[in-house]
Design a protein around this motif. Structure first.
Motif, PDB file in Angstrom:
ATOM      1  N   LYS A   1       0.771  -1.138   0.285  1.00 16.93           N
ATOM      2  CA  LYS A   1      -0.017   0.030  -0.055  1.00 16.93           C
ATOM      3  C   LYS A   1       0.996   1.255   0.042  1.00 16.93           C
ATOM      4  CE  LYS A   1      -3.884   2.043   2.736  1.00 16.93           C
ATOM      5  NZ  LYS A   1      -3.505   3.376   2.501  1.00 16.93           N
ATOM      6  N   LEU A   2       1.932   1.414   0.912  1.00 22.66           N
ATOM      7  CA  LEU A   2       2.912   2.425   0.923  1.00 22.66           C
ATOM      8  C   LEU A   2       3.630   2.620  -0.429  1.00 22.66           C
ATOM      9  CD1 LEU A   2       3.498   4.859   2.424  1.00 22.66           C
ATOM     10  CD2 LEU A   2       5.319   3.557   3.554  1.00 22.66           C
ATOM     11  N   LEU A   3       3.902   1.630  -0.811  1.00 23.40           N
ATOM     12  CA  LEU A   3       5.022   1.473  -1.908  1.00 23.40           C
ATOM     13  C   LEU A   3       4.069   1.971  -3.325  1.00 23.40           C
ATOM     14  CD1 LEU A   3       7.316   1.011  -3.659  1.00 23.40           C
ATOM     15  CD2 LEU A   3       6.645  -1.385  -3.784  1.00 23.40           C
ATOM     16  N   ASP A   4       2.896   1.621  -3.390  1.00 23.42           N
ATOM     17  CA  ASP A   4       2.001   2.093  -4.390  1.00 23.42           C
ATOM     18  C   ASP A   4       1.713   3.628  -4.161  1.00 23.42           C
ATOM     19  OD1 ASP A   4       0.057   1.622  -6.694  1.00 23.42           O
ATOM     20  OD2 ASP A   4      -1.478   2.199  -5.434  1.00 23.42           O
ATOM     21  N   GLU A   5       1.399   4.041  -2.865  1.00 26.05           N
ATOM     22  CA  GLU A   5       1.460   5.620  -2.711  1.00 26.05           C
ATOM     23  C   GLU A   5       2.467   6.448  -2.979  1.00 26.05           C
ATOM     24  OE1 GLU A   5       0.092   6.010   1.513  1.00 26.05           O
ATOM     25  OE2 GLU A   5      -1.584   5.085   1.009  1.00 26.05           O
ATOM     26  N   ASN A   6       3.704   5.756  -2.593  1.00 23.83           N
ATOM     27  CA  ASN A   6       4.930   6.517  -3.024  1.00 23.83           C
ATOM     28  C   ASN A   6       5.291   6.320  -4.680  1.00 23.83           C
ATOM     29  OD1 ASN A   6       5.697   7.261  -0.353  1.00 23.83           O
ATOM     30  ND2 ASN A   6       6.882   5.263   0.173  1.00 23.83           N
ATOM     31  N   LEU A   7       4.792   5.397  -4.983  1.00 27.64           N
ATOM     32  CA  LEU A   7       5.027   5.349  -6.535  1.00 27.64           C
ATOM     33  C   LEU A   7       4.248   6.395  -7.419  1.00 27.64           C
ATOM     34  CD1 LEU A   7       6.957   3.957  -8.585  1.00 27.64           C
ATOM     35  CD2 LEU A   7       5.145   2.229  -8.970  1.00 27.64           C
ATOM     36  N   GLN A   8       3.040   6.761  -6.677  1.00 27.76           N
ATOM     37  CA  GLN A   8       2.050   7.547  -7.245  1.00 27.76           C
ATOM     38  C   GLN A   8       2.547   8.822  -7.205  1.00 27.76           C
ATOM     39  OE1 GLN A   8      -2.240   7.200  -6.756  1.00 27.76           O
ATOM     40  NE2 GLN A   8      -1.707   5.138  -5.851  1.00 27.76           N
ATOM     41  N   SER A   9       3.386   9.126  -5.893  1.00 29.36           N
ATOM     42  CA  SER A   9       3.864  10.505  -5.791  1.00 29.36           C
ATOM     43  C   SER A   9       5.211  10.722  -6.589  1.00 29.36           C
ATOM     44  CB  SER A   9       4.166  10.734  -4.235  1.00 29.36           C
ATOM     45  OG  SER A   9       5.221  10.036  -3.724  1.00 29.36           O
ATOM     46  N   GLU A  10       5.736   9.724  -6.809  1.00 24.82           N
ATOM     47  CA  GLU A  10       6.766   9.872  -7.879  1.00 24.82           C
ATOM     48  C   GLU A  10       6.676   9.873  -9.427  1.00 24.82           C
ATOM     49  OE1 GLU A  10      10.337   9.914  -7.229  1.00 24.82           O
ATOM     50  OE2 GLU A  10       9.970  10.161  -5.324  1.00 24.82           O
ATOM     51  N   ASN A  11       5.499   9.614  -9.911  1.00 21.59           N
ATOM     52  CA  ASN A  11       5.183   9.452 -11.374  1.00 21.59           C
ATOM     53  C   ASN A  11       3.667   9.832 -11.399  1.00 21.59           C
ATOM     54  OD1 ASN A  11       4.138   8.165 -13.651  1.00 21.59           O
ATOM     55  ND2 ASN A  11       6.429   7.671 -13.960  1.00 21.59           N
ATOM     56  N   SER A  12       3.398  10.979 -12.017  1.00 13.74           N
ATOM     57  CA  SER A  12       2.102  11.682 -12.237  1.00 13.74           C
ATOM     58  C   SER A  12       1.281  10.626 -13.177  1.00 13.74           C
ATOM     59  CB  SER A  12       1.965  12.855 -12.604  1.00 13.74           C
ATOM     60  OG  SER A  12       2.723  13.280 -13.767  1.00 13.74           O
ATOM     61  N   ASN A  13       1.815  10.025 -14.114  1.00 11.10           N
ATOM     62  CA  ASN A  13       1.274   9.291 -15.162  1.00 11.10           C
ATOM     63  C   ASN A  13       0.703   8.043 -14.475  1.00 11.10           C
ATOM     64  OD1 ASN A  13       1.732  10.881 -17.429  1.00 11.10           O
ATOM     65  ND2 ASN A  13       3.721   9.950 -17.989  1.00 11.10           N
ATOM     66  N   TYR A  14       1.503   7.472 -13.685  1.00 14.70           N
ATOM     67  CA  TYR A  14       1.182   6.131 -12.771  1.00 14.70           C
ATOM     68  C   TYR A  14      -0.022   6.795 -11.979  1.00 14.70           C
ATOM     69  CZ  TYR A  14       1.388   2.341  -9.629  1.00 14.70           C
ATOM     70  OH  TYR A  14       0.920   1.150  -8.650  1.00 14.70           O
ATOM     71  N   LYS A  15       0.132   7.710 -11.317  1.00 17.97           N
ATOM     72  CA  LYS A  15      -1.035   8.085 -10.395  1.00 17.97           C
ATOM     73  C   LYS A  15      -2.212   8.131 -11.147  1.00 17.97           C
ATOM     74  CE  LYS A  15      -2.457  11.728  -7.205  1.00 17.97           C
ATOM     75  NZ  LYS A  15      -1.896  12.891  -6.431  1.00 17.97           N
TER      76      LYS A  15
END
Length: 160
Positions: free
Chosen positions: A86-100
């Motif tokens: 869950k946290l990795l997913d949130e952190n990846l979203q904050s790193e990459n706007s396309n992923y978010k």
């Protein structure tokens, strides 16, 4: 190599990855630097560490939406893998706007999956490829399933 300019006067830059290490199966444009930054932040929060990993898309099919899969061999595993995901997913979203964007309301992607591997899995995979030695590395991001499927096959055959 992929570089990021840090300054124009004087010229300074940082090598942030390799052009062949990216994932863009769903329009998410994940770069190695996005994944590394998200992993570092997540590992700090969970006081865990990674020995090796590879990341690949899990493609959309009739039964499931797509997602990103992480196959990780931990040196020190997190106590709660679901909370880690869950946290990795949130952190990846904050790193990459396309992923978010693709994750918003599970539009094109559902939450990522972390598969914790037994110690020695990547060593076995490299050995099976005759690629042991310091110059050979596990591909981090692969825009296909070949590497992760081979790695997962090693774990399923060793559990049989």
């Amino acid at each position: 190599d992929v570089t990021t300019f840090r300054s124009l006067n004087p010229f300074t830059f940082k090598i942030t990855g390799r052009t062949q290490e990216y994932i863009n199966a769903f329009g998410e444009d994940l770069l190695l630097s996005n994944v590394q930054n998200a992993l570092m932040k997540t590992n700090q929060s969970f006081d865990c560490s990674i020995r090796d990993y590879t990341v690949a898309p899990f493609y959309i099919n009739i039964e499931h939406k797509g997602r990103i899969q992480f196959a990780i061999e931990f040196s020190k595993a997190p106590a709660d893998i679901s909370a880690y995901e869950k946290l990795l997913d949130e952190n990846l979203q904050s790193e990459n706007s396309n992923y978010k964007q693709k994750r918003t309301n599970n539009l094109a992607l559902t939450t990522l999956q972390v598969i914790a591997l037994p110690k020695g899995t990547f060593y076995q995979w490299l050995s099976s490829k005759n690629k042991l030695g310091g110059q050979n590395k596990v591909p981090r991001l692969v825009n296909g399933r070949k590497v992760i499927d081979e790695v997962l096959e090693i774990t399923s055959s060793s559990q049989s």
